[in-house]
Design a protein around this motif. Structure first.
Motif, PDB file in Angstrom:
ATOM      1  N   VAL A 134       0.843  -1.198   0.000  1.00  0.00           N
ATOM      2  CA  VAL A 134       0.000   0.000   0.000  1.00  0.00           C
ATOM      3  C   VAL A 134       0.879   1.250   0.000  1.00  0.00           C
ATOM      4  O   VAL A 134       0.649   2.207  -0.742  1.00  0.00           O
ATOM      5  N   VAL A 135       1.917   1.202   0.809  1.00  0.00           N
ATOM      6  CA  VAL A 135       2.834   2.346   0.843  1.00  0.00           C
ATOM      7  C   VAL A 135       3.430   2.579  -0.540  1.00  0.00           C
ATOM      8  O   VAL A 135       3.440   3.697  -1.069  1.00  0.00           O
ATOM      9  N   ILE A 136       3.898   1.488  -1.113  1.00  0.00           N
ATOM     10  CA  ILE A 136       4.529   1.620  -2.424  1.00  0.00           C
ATOM     11  C   ILE A 136       3.520   2.140  -3.445  1.00  0.00           C
ATOM     12  O   ILE A 136       3.794   3.065  -4.216  1.00  0.00           O
ATOM     13  N   ALA A 137       2.343   1.531  -3.419  1.00  0.00           N
ATOM     14  CA  ALA A 137       1.327   1.917  -4.392  1.00  0.00           C
ATOM     15  C   ALA A 137       0.980   3.391  -4.261  1.00  0.00           C
ATOM     16  O   ALA A 137       0.729   4.079  -5.251  1.00  0.00           O
ATOM     17  N   ALA A 138       0.991   3.877  -3.045  1.00  0.00           N
ATOM     18  CA  ALA A 138       0.676   5.289  -2.853  1.00  0.00           C
ATOM     19  C   ALA A 138       1.698   6.153  -3.580  1.00  0.00           C
ATOM     20  O   ALA A 138       1.347   7.079  -4.315  1.00  0.00           O
ATOM     21  N   PHE A 139       2.967   5.809  -3.422  1.00  0.00           N
ATOM     22  CA  PHE A 139       3.986   6.615  -4.093  1.00  0.00           C
ATOM     23  C   PHE A 139       3.907   6.468  -5.609  1.00  0.00           C
ATOM     24  O   PHE A 139       4.176   7.405  -6.352  1.00  0.00           O
ATOM     25  N   VAL A 140       3.541   5.274  -6.041  1.00  0.00           N
ATOM     26  CA  VAL A 140       3.404   5.073  -7.480  1.00  0.00           C
ATOM     27  C   VAL A 140       2.292   5.971  -8.019  1.00  0.00           C
ATOM     28  O   VAL A 140       2.441   6.624  -9.052  1.00  0.00           O
ATOM     29  N   THR A 141       1.188   6.016  -7.293  1.00  0.00           N
ATOM     30  CA  THR A 141       0.094   6.862  -7.749  1.00  0.00           C
ATOM     31  C   THR A 141       0.520   8.317  -7.772  1.00  0.00           C
ATOM     32  O   THR A 141       0.171   9.074  -8.686  1.00  0.00           O
ATOM     33  N   VAL A 142       1.293   8.689  -6.785  1.00  0.00           N
ATOM     34  CA  VAL A 142       1.786  10.066  -6.760  1.00  0.00           C
ATOM     35  C   VAL A 142       2.582  10.369  -8.025  1.00  0.00           C
ATOM     36  O   VAL A 142       2.326  11.360  -8.730  1.00  0.00           O
ATOM     37  N   ILE A 143       3.523   9.477  -8.333  1.00  0.00           N
ATOM     38  CA  ILE A 143       4.364   9.781  -9.498  1.00  0.00           C
ATOM     39  C   ILE A 143       3.553   9.680 -10.776  1.00  0.00           C
ATOM     40  O   ILE A 143       3.752  10.428 -11.735  1.00  0.00           O
ATOM     41  N   ASP A 144       2.578   8.761 -10.772  1.00  0.00           N
ATOM     42  CA  ASP A 144       1.712   8.612 -11.941  1.00  0.00           C
ATOM     43  C   ASP A 144       0.948   9.915 -12.205  1.00  0.00           C
ATOM     44  O   ASP A 144       0.960  10.452 -13.318  1.00  0.00           O
ATOM     45  N   LEU A 145       0.339  10.411 -11.156  1.00  0.00           N
ATOM     46  CA  LEU A 145      -0.434  11.657 -11.295  1.00  0.00           C
ATOM     47  C   LEU A 145       0.473  12.809 -11.693  1.00  0.00           C
ATOM     48  O   LEU A 145       0.151  13.607 -12.576  1.00  0.00           O
ATOM     49  N   ALA A 146       1.622  12.842 -11.058  1.00  0.00           N
ATOM     50  CA  ALA A 146       2.522  13.959 -11.340  1.00  0.00           C
ATOM     51  C   ALA A 146       2.993  13.922 -12.787  1.00  0.00           C
ATOM     52  O   ALA A 146       3.016  14.937 -13.475  1.00  0.00           O
ATOM     53  N   MET A 147       3.330  12.762 -13.253  1.00  0.00           N
ATOM     54  CA  MET A 147       3.803  12.681 -14.635  1.00  0.00           C
ATOM     55  C   MET A 147       2.685  12.999 -15.612  1.00  0.00           C
ATOM     56  O   MET A 147       2.916  13.650 -16.645  1.00  0.00           O
ATOM     57  N   ALA A 148       1.488  12.516 -15.306  1.00  0.00           N
ATOM     58  CA  ALA A 148       0.375  12.829 -16.197  1.00  0.00           C
ATOM     59  C   ALA A 148       0.177  14.332 -16.281  1.00  0.00           C
ATOM     60  O   ALA A 148      -0.137  14.887 -17.338  1.00  0.00           O
ATOM     61  N   GLY A 149       0.398  14.982 -15.168  1.00  0.00           N
ATOM     62  CA  GLY A 149       0.196  16.417 -15.145  1.00  0.00           C
ATOM     63  C   GLY A 149       1.330  17.191 -15.787  1.00  0.00           C
ATOM     64  O   GLY A 149       1.106  18.159 -16.512  1.00  0.00           O
ATOM     65  N   PHE A 150       2.558  16.769 -15.517  1.00  0.00           N
ATOM     66  CA  PHE A 150       3.684  17.618 -15.908  1.00  0.00           C
ATOM     67  C   PHE A 150       4.533  17.069 -17.042  1.00  0.00           C
ATOM     68  O   PHE A 150       5.265  17.791 -17.688  1.00  0.00           O
ATOM     69  N   LEU A 151       4.473  15.772 -17.274  1.00  0.00           N
ATOM     70  CA  LEU A 151       5.237  15.208 -18.391  1.00  0.00           C
ATOM     71  C   LEU A 151       4.325  14.320 -19.229  1.00  0.00           C
ATOM     72  O   LEU A 151       4.545  13.112 -19.345  1.00  0.00           O
TER      73      LEU A 151
END
Ligand SMILES: Cc1cc2nc3c(=O)[nH]c(=O)nc-3n(C[C@H](O)[C@H](O)[C@H](O)COP(=O)(O)O)c2cc1C
Ligand SMILES: Cc1cc2nc3c(=O)[nH]c(=O)nc-3n(C[C@H](O)[C@H](O)[C@H](O)COP(=O)(O)O)c2cc1C
Ligand SMILES: Cc1cc2nc3c(=O)[nH]c(=O)nc-3n(C[C@H](O)[C@H](O)[C@H](O)COP(=O)(O)O)c2cc1C
Ligand SMILES: Cc1cc2nc3c(=O)[nH]c(=O)nc-3n(C[C@H](O)[C@H](O)[C@H](O)CO)c2cc1C
Ligand code: SF4
Ligand code: SF4
Ligand code: SF4
Ligand code: SF4
Ligand code: FES
Lengths: 289, 190, 195, 190, 443, 334
Positions: free
Chosen positions: C73-90
């Protein structure tokens, strides 16, 4: 706080709780206990899976080690005393130190000493040759030189000397796993005490023929004359089937037997050279480092 | 027809391992023996099918209605992890030999991209439930098919003398590469 | 183990890709070009480092039976963070890497390091381990991406070296296996030479 | 190391972890919602501006969707100083080598093609992906032609389009999508 | 179509160059060494000691167990020593060495040459006599014949098969025996039939011995229940499982004995020895040996006393030529290469072949190209290429699974392999290893 | 007798067969097809063959000598066969450097990586061929047209293979009868008058080679015949169902390397099953896959892929399908 965040929190927390509950009950229902120390011991072992300990692979040894009441009979030759000490610590026990051993080749029949009587032309394997006949020299006990021992050594510790045609053990690489001992169809290799600074004395011959026959087939064979037995002050030497054997637990490395052997069948290795007798050294090519 | 296309596509044309690159770790790791690879294939099929059903429910009955589709990854993986652990615990009890054989790879089914990947793909493709299930099973079969074939080759390679530097990973990867090369022949069938 | 060697081990000696053979899917799936490989590598590094930190903090509190679900769950949370961030900025890179971003969560390296290292070590070593491993992973992916890009289309990071097409297989699935196979071979040789 | 697992501590731990994670995620989601929407919009806008002459309105704000051939086409009207300068049509074809291909076709007010951009595709890298403007000059041949007197079919099929070498299938699909956009535009009369 | 077996088989060049040479009695040697282990089973116990005087046909070593055989002196003279002697197995093993003095036969032996047709003994008496005479299979396996005649309880022999196949290239001793001792053979067969309580005997002879087939067919008409069958030339037709398949189309199941399908197989030489033992009270102390080789001066068939040094037998055929590279005891496919030509002739010595140096050496082995030729020639339907690899990799469990124990060691695989791989060398090794494992499991 | 006697286990005689002889016979069997190819494609056929053969031999030699550090065994002829068969699978106007890459892949990846002769699970020549086909689709699919006695290597006159013409035609909505006007008739196909890889064109020459291999007992008939039968039956059924949109079975047999593949490439010992039962499974698999790829796939021809895919199954076939063991059928009263 928007509804999205709220739903998110609710959903995931609910999932988390459900998972935990389910896992708890499943775990209760299907409980298997496995000693976690087995994994720990296995991690300490060298992982060579050579079977030298007598168990099928390192995991097998780890299981036996953890279950055993008395660990003194168990020993990993590859890891040696240090590994055994560490493994014993896992169990909170002490491992008894074991004298380091080394593989010793008990045949000195170079082509010079032991003439060929026929030309072997089968598959290059001692086991094939020995299942076919007694060998390509007059001595039917000696090394066949086809290198089955070399093939099984996981540690590159043994090779066939091109000149003598006999295997040579590199005592620094040899872990005394015993694979070569098992592989040799002629029972030529023996695990013996490595000895202080590698000093050891042994009969480098396995010929059980009567003296005359033995001598005729190989000039450096043990002829079973018994001089060494008489000479040994420590009763370390026995004679059976025309062949002398030195018990390495009794041998005190006095080197007296070496001097009296009429055929130079007794070898001393890693001793400083004797002053008068030099030709001994040439007869003992095993003194690899 | 739908179903046939899904099946053929998943097994041959877009094979999950050889062309989609999902589940490569167990493909390389559990393919030393045909016997174990079959066990692994079975385990993956089971987990993958259940996981796809569960995640389908999760997606369509919870995440979408609540408008929190972005939580897919977290929610799916949590469910899958719990599921796998359950299977693991049960297997340990019911069939210790299979458990032994699959070794560390059972917990690693959790971290097998294939399971999560297929669940995500099924949702991404917006397949209805039955098709999702077929999709999952077909992909699992595709995985098992590649795995068992590959294990067969590796078992045969055990009997020959591979050059020393090639042993282990390099030769496994080369073999997989040639297998992928051969599978490209299926291109364009669906 | 010094912090430095803790950091550098991920590059060669314990390189997750070349030596440990972990995280094979993104390794093969995203390395059609050097830039994609690097992007994937960095995204993974972020998740690896962050989750290592968090897990090293909480590991002692977690009961064995829910260890994996908790970590994940911890890992998945960070993955979602980077996923969202990349979708937004890259967004471009995000669409290139596609499915493999959410799949970081199941990348064996991440969970593997969490289990093997972070759960047994303090925060700083865990952070360093995560960074080291992540950068090792990035290094491998970039190298593989560059190799495939060079052979497959005669370019590296988009700069053309050779006019015309390259050897097309290398940007396709089989080429990924071939290129990685030979890179591992070379790495093994290098590692052997070193020791 | 790890603690004993009891019912309450298992549940509690997972609860706490999920609670915290989800809270953090919800927060991050709120943060990135806007940029993600912008990025998606920007992608369409870039495509539109790539295929149309200069305009000063917000075409993406006034999109109209049309159901056509079992799919959805989207029309974006561009104006400059209130004057209509052209229409961008987001069109598709399902006949690509990898399935769906989405194009943005820009028509001048007089019905000639101004430019074409690829929105998404799954064609093979090195083959079909040459349809992308950045990868080859394939799309250039469409610029300025009028579909009325330029047969949008590959030469193999008796048209005027030079196919991408070894990628007839992709080229055909490309033509198919362009033709569809044109047909819809004509029928829609926009 | 001539009958033959169904799976595999090869046809090596026959080279039966001594086929036309009549059996010649070899002059007595000066000294003989008679090994106490010449048969399958337990070695016999010597019953003489150094210095004892012995006569021809006198018992000098006593059978030692159920599967074992008596050994008789082949000469008259003095026992010189009982010491290990290099025998044809390539090992030094105990042998009774006798210095020859005259040629005095044991009185009980009937030395006349006239045929004695009748036999009034019961089956049990016949078997006992066969046992006393120390008869072992003369087809090469040297399995004690009385054991084979004692059909185990619950089994029933239906047919006696007489092996006159002599499928090995070069060898002609059985051929000559069939031509020159046809009548003795027939009486021997009748005796064997009686011992086994069967009505039919089938003699299988390969079609490359037309003279033997026609001769025996003609002689057989005088006796009831003996059929002579011509068989297609195909190695290893002489293997008992193959011969049974060829003659009565039954397959002996894996791991089972011929009696399982109601057959008992005996070699023609064995049948003649049985005749001599039962009708003439003559124990087995001499046998017909083919001495041959392409570059030998006079390829011959000799009647040789057991224990005669091989060197003397070869000398009688013109001596060992200069460029001899290998001497084989037995046929070229299954025989044993000799490491010393001073080793003695034994009950199993059917032939001695001298190969010139250029044919003696094996060619360099290449890589296995998996051509499958070994698989297609294996008469047991095994996969030699696989067994070879498994044996080299010490994967004995899988070898057992792959039926390695069925291998009859016929050598067809090695013969055929284009890569010249020593397949049988390793298969034999693996077979021995698997045998050990299986026995250990049973114990 | 002064030399030592040789001692070895039995048997003491040998058939005299050798790997070199087998390979040499394969080379002989390939010569008729090479002759036809040179007749139609001229110098190009010769140049391509020469480059392929020389580079295969060279790579084998170099890899064995310098990378594996073993005694090179190029004289066993297997690399020669690989080189020839690789060339036979290429168009006769392929640039030299592509051929060299193909040879490197065939020998380096396809064969030597696995330890050389006898160890490779996949057919090396086909690994090389398919690698090239996917890597250089343009060059690999422009075929020189057959013109008698041509003397150029690179030639501008190219066209498609009959199979590709049929596939294009069918995709373009034409019927077989319309298409058949542009493709050679079956007699021409038999004689090799068509565009294509240089060794695949002349069915008759390849069949002569087949007869030679059978006569010399180099191969058995099982694999080629099972492939022919399967392809014939499968395409025959399709053709009977819808003759307008399916080519006739003879056309399928005579085009696109079915002959070359079935006779020379599927029979490669190393990569095919070890007993007749297995061979049938293998052959049927190749036949079925070939038709599937031809009829429904992206490639107009599928023999190479089909063989490679079935190569992957050979180990499984070999472990599951065993030869008939002696004693298996227990006939008590035969
Ligand atoms: C793996 C693979 C990928 C391919 N990708 C494409 C592609 O993206 N676009 C395309 O038009 N053809 C692609 N093809 C090639 C087609 O199958 C077909 O050979 C080609 O389009 C027809 O050749 P032509 O264009 O020269 O007529 C691909 C083939 C394979 C095997
Ligand atoms: C251990 C062993 C036990 C045997 N037992 C019997 C037996 O009980 N009855 C019998 O008729 N033959 C028996 N045989 C003989 C075999 O059937 C066979 O004739 C003999 O091994 C020689 O055959 P070969 O030359 O084909 O190998 C036995 C053989 C062996 C090795
Ligand atoms: C491969 C093979 C070939 C054999 N060839 C012969 C042969 O040609 N003639 C023969 O009498 N026995 C041959 N034998 C031995 C027979 O199998 C069997 O042992 C023998 O016929 C039994 O008769 P015996 O016990 O009287 O010798 C052969 C055995 C094997 C395994
Ligand atoms: C009947 C026969 C067919 C062969 N076919 C091929 C082939 O298709 N491709 C190839 O590379 N080598 C072929 N070879 C050569 C050789 O077996 C091959 O290079 C091995 O696969 C290398 O290990 C063939 C050899 C024989 C005897
Ligand atoms: S010591 Fe034994 S195994 Fe080693 S070469 Fe000598 S005979 Fe062979
Ligand atoms: S020499 Fe023998 S005992 Fe020593 S390591 Fe090698 S195999 Fe083991
Ligand atoms: S005959 Fe020789 S080369 Fe052929 S498969 Fe058997 S072992 Fe291999
Ligand atoms: S020796 Fe054994 S494996 Fe070889 S052919 Fe004869 S029975 Fe078969
Ligand atoms: S990264 Fe996909 S299974 Fe390991």
């Amino acid at each position: 706080m928007s509804s999205v965040v709220l739903y998110t929190v609710l959903m995931l927390s609910a999932l988390g709780v459900i998972s935990a509950v389910v896992l708890y009950f499943v775990a209760q229902k299907f409980k298997v206990y496995e000693d976690p120390r087995i994994d720990e011991v296995e991690a300490i072992l060298p992982g060579a899976n050579c079977g030298g300990c007598g168990y099928p692979g390192c995991r097998g040894f780890a299981e036996a080690f953890v279950k055993a009441d008395d660990i003194s009979t168990l020993f990993c030759p590859v890891g040696g005393n240090e590994t055994m000490g560490n493994a014993a610590k896992v169990l909170g026990k002490e491992a008894a130190a074991v004298d380091p051993m080394v593989a010793v080749v008990r045949c000195a029949g170079t082509p010079e000493h032991r003439a060929k009587t026929n030309a072997y032309d089968g598959a290059k394997s001692c086991r094939v040759a020995s299942s076919l006949y007694s060998g390509d020299t007059g001595c039917q006990f000696g090394c066949l030189g086809l290198g089955d021992c070399v093939d099984v050594c996981n540690f590159d510790a043994i090779y066939i000397d091109e000149v003598t045609g006999l295997p040579v053990v590199d005592q620094d690489k040899c872990t005394a796993c015993g694979a070569c001992v098992k592989a040799c169809p002629k029972f030529i290799i023996e695990l013996r005490k490595k000895g202080p600074k590698g000093k050891r004395i042994f009969v480098s011959c396995v010929n059980k023929d009567k003296g005359g026959v033995a001598k005729r087939s190989c000039s450096v064979a043990c002829i079973g004359c018994g001089k060494c037995v008489k000479t040994c002050p420590h009763d370390a030497i026995t004679l059976e089937n025309n062949l002398a054997y030195i018990d390495f637990n009794k041998c005190k490395l006095c080197r007296k037997c070496v001097e009296v052997c009429p055929t130079t069948a007794i070898w001393e290795v890693h001793f400083p050279a004797r002053k008068p007798k030099v030709e001994d050294e040439t007869a003992q090519p095993v003194s690899e480092n | 027809m739908e179903y046939i296309i899904i099946v053929i596509s998943a097994i041959f044309v877009n094979n999950i391992v050889l062309s989609q690159f999902l589940g490569v770790c167990p493909f390389l790791g559990v393919s030393n023996k045909v016997q174990t690879s079959m066990g692994m294939a079975g385990a993956v099929t089971f987990v993958m099918t259940i996981a796809t059903i569960v995640t389908y429910m999760l997606q369509n009955f919870i995440l979408v209605p609540l408008g929190i589709g972005y939580m897919q990854t977290v929610a799916f993986i949590l469910v899958i992890a719990a599921l796998v652990q359950m299977v693991e615990i049960i297997l340990k009890k019911v069939s210790p030999s299979l458990y032994q054989a699959l070794g560390i790879f059972l917990p690693l089914i959790t971290t097998n991209c294939a399971v999560l990947g297929v669940a995500l793909l099924a949702v991404q493709k917006d397949l209805p439930l039955m098709q999702s299930v077929v999709f999952a099973i077909a992909n699992a079969i595709g995985f098992g098919f590649a795995l068992v074939t590959f294990a067969g080759i590796r078992e045969a390679l055990d009997l020959v003398d591979i050059p020393k530097p090639m042993r282990g990973a390099p030769i496994a990867l080369l073999t997989a590469g040639i297998l992928a090369l051969a599978f490209m022949g299926f291109a364009g069938i669906v | 183990m010094s912090q430095l060697s803790n950091f550098t081990k991920g590059f060669l000696r314990e390189n997750p890709v070349f030596v440990l053979l972990l995280g094979m899917c993104p390794t093969l799936g995203t390395t059609t070009s050097a830039i994609n490989g690097m992007g994937m590598g960095l995204a993974t590094t972020f998740v690896l480092a962050m989750s290592n930190v968090v897990i090293s903090l909480i590991a002692g509190l977690i009961p064995a039976k829910v260890r994996i679900p908790s970590f994940i769950v911890v890992i998945a949370a960070f993955v979602t963070v980077i996923d969202l961030a990349m979708a937004g900025f890259l967004p471009a890179l995000h669409s290139q890497l596609g499915l493999f971003i959410p799949l970081i969560v199941v990348n064996c390296i991440v969970l593997g390091r969490a289990e093997a290292f972070a759960s047994k070590n303090g925060v700083l070593p865990s952070l360093i381990d995560g960074l080291g491993m992540g950068l090792g992973f990035t290094f491998a992916l970039t190298l593989l991406g560059a190799t495939r890009e060079l052979l497959g289309s005669g370019a590296i990071f988009g700069f053309k070296f050779i006019s015309g097409d390259g050897i097309l297989v290398f940007v396709l699935a089989p080429g990924a296996f071939f290129a990685l196979g030979f890179l591992i071979l070379i790495m093994n040789k290098l590692a052997k030479k070193q020791s | 190391m790890a603690k004993e697992s009891t019912f309450s501590n298992m549940t509690l731990t997972l609860l706490v972890i999920t609670l915290l994670s989800s809270a953090v995620l919800g927060f991050v989601y709120e943060l990135t919602k806007e940029p993600i929407r912008k990025a998606q919009e920007a992608k369409i806008n870039t495509a539109i501006s790539n295929v149309l002459p200069e305009f000063d309105n917000q075409p993406s704000a006034e999109a109209t969707e049309v159901q056509y051939d079992g799919g959805t086409l989207v029309f974006y009207n561009a104006t400059k100083g209130g004057e209509k300068v052209g229409t961008a049509v987001k069109t598709f074809s399902n006949n690509g080598f990898g399935g769906l291909i989405e194009l943005m076709v820009g028509f001048n007010a007089d019905g000639t093609i101004h430019g074409i951009d690829v929105v998404s595709h799954k064609e093979t890298p090195g083959l079909g992906d040459k349809m992308e403007t950045s990868k080859s000059g394939f799309s250039v041949q469409f610029q300025g032609v009028n579909p009325e007197d330029f047969k949008i079919r590959v030469k193999k099929d008796g048209g005027d389009v030079d196919a991408i070498t070894a990628s007839t299938i992709s080229s055909r699909a490309y033509c198919d999508a362009v033709q569809r956009a044109y047909n819809a535009l004509k029928e829609g009369g926009k | 179509m001539l009958k033959t077996f169904s799976i595999g088989g090869v046809h090596p060049p026959e080279n039966k160059i001594s086929a036309g040479s009549q059996i010649v009695v070899l002059p007595l040697p000066k000294q003989v060494s008679i090994p106490i282990a010449q048969h399958i089973g337990a070695p016999a116990n010597a019953v003489v000691t150094k210095g004892d005087k012995v006569k021809v046909g006198q018992l000098i070593a006593q059978s030692n167990g159920f599967v074992s055989a008596n050994i008789h002196s082949s000469v008259s003279g003095t026992v010189a020593s009982i010491d290990p002697v290099m025998d044809s197995t390539g090992y030094k093993r105990p042998a009774i060495t006798i210095t020859v003095e005259g040629d005095e036969w044991d009185e009980t032996i009937d030395r006349s040459t006239d045929l004695k047709e009748e036999c009034n003994l019961t089956a049990e008496e016949i078997i006992a006599k066969v046992g006393q005479a120390g008869i072992v299979g003369m087809g090469g396996a040297t399995f004690p014949s009385q054991v084979k005649l004692s059909v185990p309880k619950g089994k029933k022999a239906e047919v006696l098969i007489i092996n006159g196949v002599e499928c090995e290239p070069y060898l002609t001793s059985d051929h000559r025996v069939m031509l020159e001792k046809g009548h003795e053979l027939m009486i021997g067969i009748q005796i064997l039939k009686k011992a086994l309580r069967v009505d039919t005997a089938l003699i299988g002879i390969e079609n490359n011995k037309p003279d033997a087939i026609s001769h025996l067919s003609q002689v057989a008409t005088k006796y009831s229940g003996i059929e002579v069958h011509a068989l297609k030339v195909q190695y290893p037709q002489g293997g008992e499982k193959q011969l049974i398949k060829a003659l009565i189309n039954r397959e002996v199941p894996s791991g089972a004995l011929p009696i399982e399908v109601g057959a008992v197989v005996h070699n023609v030489g064995t049948a003649v020895a049985v005749y001599e033992a039962v009708q003439k009270s003559k124990p087995l102390f001499e046998r017909v040996v083919t001495v041959t080789g392409k570059h030998l001066a006079t390829p011959s068939n000799f009647l040789v006393r057991i224990g005669t040094p091989i060197s003397e037998v070869i000398a009688a055929a013109g001596g060992v030529p200069e460029n001899t590279g290998k001497i084989v005891n037995g046929g070229p496919m299954m025989g044993k290469a000799l490491s010393s030509i001073d080793s003695p002739v034994t009950k199993g010595t059917s032939g001695l072949i001298a190969f010139p140096a250029e044919e003696a050496k094996r060619k360099v082995a290449q890589a296995c190209v998996r051509c499958g030729k070994c698989v297609s020639v294996c008469p047991m339907g095994l996969e030699p290429y696989l067994l070879n690899r498994l044996s080299q990799k010490k994967m004995f469990e899988r070898m057992e699974h792959e039926h390695v124990l069925d291998c009859i060691e016929c050598g067809s695989c090695s013969f055929e392999c284009p890569a010249n791989l020593p397949l049988l060398d390793y298969i034999r090794l693996g077979k021995a290893e698997v045998g050990k494992i299986v026995r250990a499991r049973k114990a | 007798m002064n030399k030592l006697l040789a001692v070895s286990p039995s048997p003491h005689v040998h058939s005299g067969e050798s790997v070199n002889k087998l390979m040499f016979n394969v080379v002989l069997a390939l010569l008729p097809a090479l002759a036809v190819s040179i007749y139609y494609f001229g110098l190009g056929a010769f140049v391509v063959t020469a480059i392929a053969v020389v580079s295969c031999l060279a790579f084998e030699f170099l890899i064995q000598k310098y990378l594996l550090k073993v005694t090179p065994s190029i004289s066993d002829g297997s690399a020669l066969v690989t080189g020839l068969l690789l060339a036979f699978n290429l168009p006769s106007n392929l640039p030299w450097w592509i051929i060299v890459i193909g040879a490197l892949v065939a020998i380096g990846i396809g064969k030597m990586s696995f330890g050389g002769l006898g160890n490779n699970p996949f057919n090396p020549a086909l690994v090389g061929r398919v690698f090239l086909l996917i890597s250089f689709p343009v060059q690999m699919t422009s075929w020189p047209l057959p013109i008698e006695s041509r003397a150029h290597y690179m030639d501008a006159l190219t066209g498609a293979t009959p199979l590709a013409l049929v596939k294009e035609g069918l995709k373009g909505g034409q019927t077989m009868s319309a298409i058949s006007e542009h493709i050679p008739n079956n007699m021409q196909l038999l004689m090799g008058s068509m565009g294509g890889s240089l060794g695949e064109i002349a069915a008759i020459a390849l069949l002569i080679g087949f007869a030679w291999l059978l006569f010399k007992k180099v191969i058995t008939w099982h694999i080629p015949v099972s492939i022919f039968v399967t392809i014939f039956a499968f395409t025959g059924i399709l053709w009977l169902i819808d003759p307008a949109h399916n080519a006739d079975p003879f056309f399928h047999l005579l085009t696109g390397g079915v002959m070359l593949g079935a006779i020379f490439m599927a029979t490669d010992y190393v990569t095919s099953p070890m007993n007749p039962k297995g061979m049938w499974i293998f052959g049927i698999g190749i036949g079925a896959l070939t038709v599937i790829i031809r009829v429904w796939g992206a490639y107009p021809e599928g023999v190479s892929f089909a063989i490679l895919i079935m190569n992957a199954f050979v180990p499984l076939i070999n472990t599951l399908v065993k030869p008939k063991r002696f004693g298996e059928e227990v006939k008590k009263n035969g």
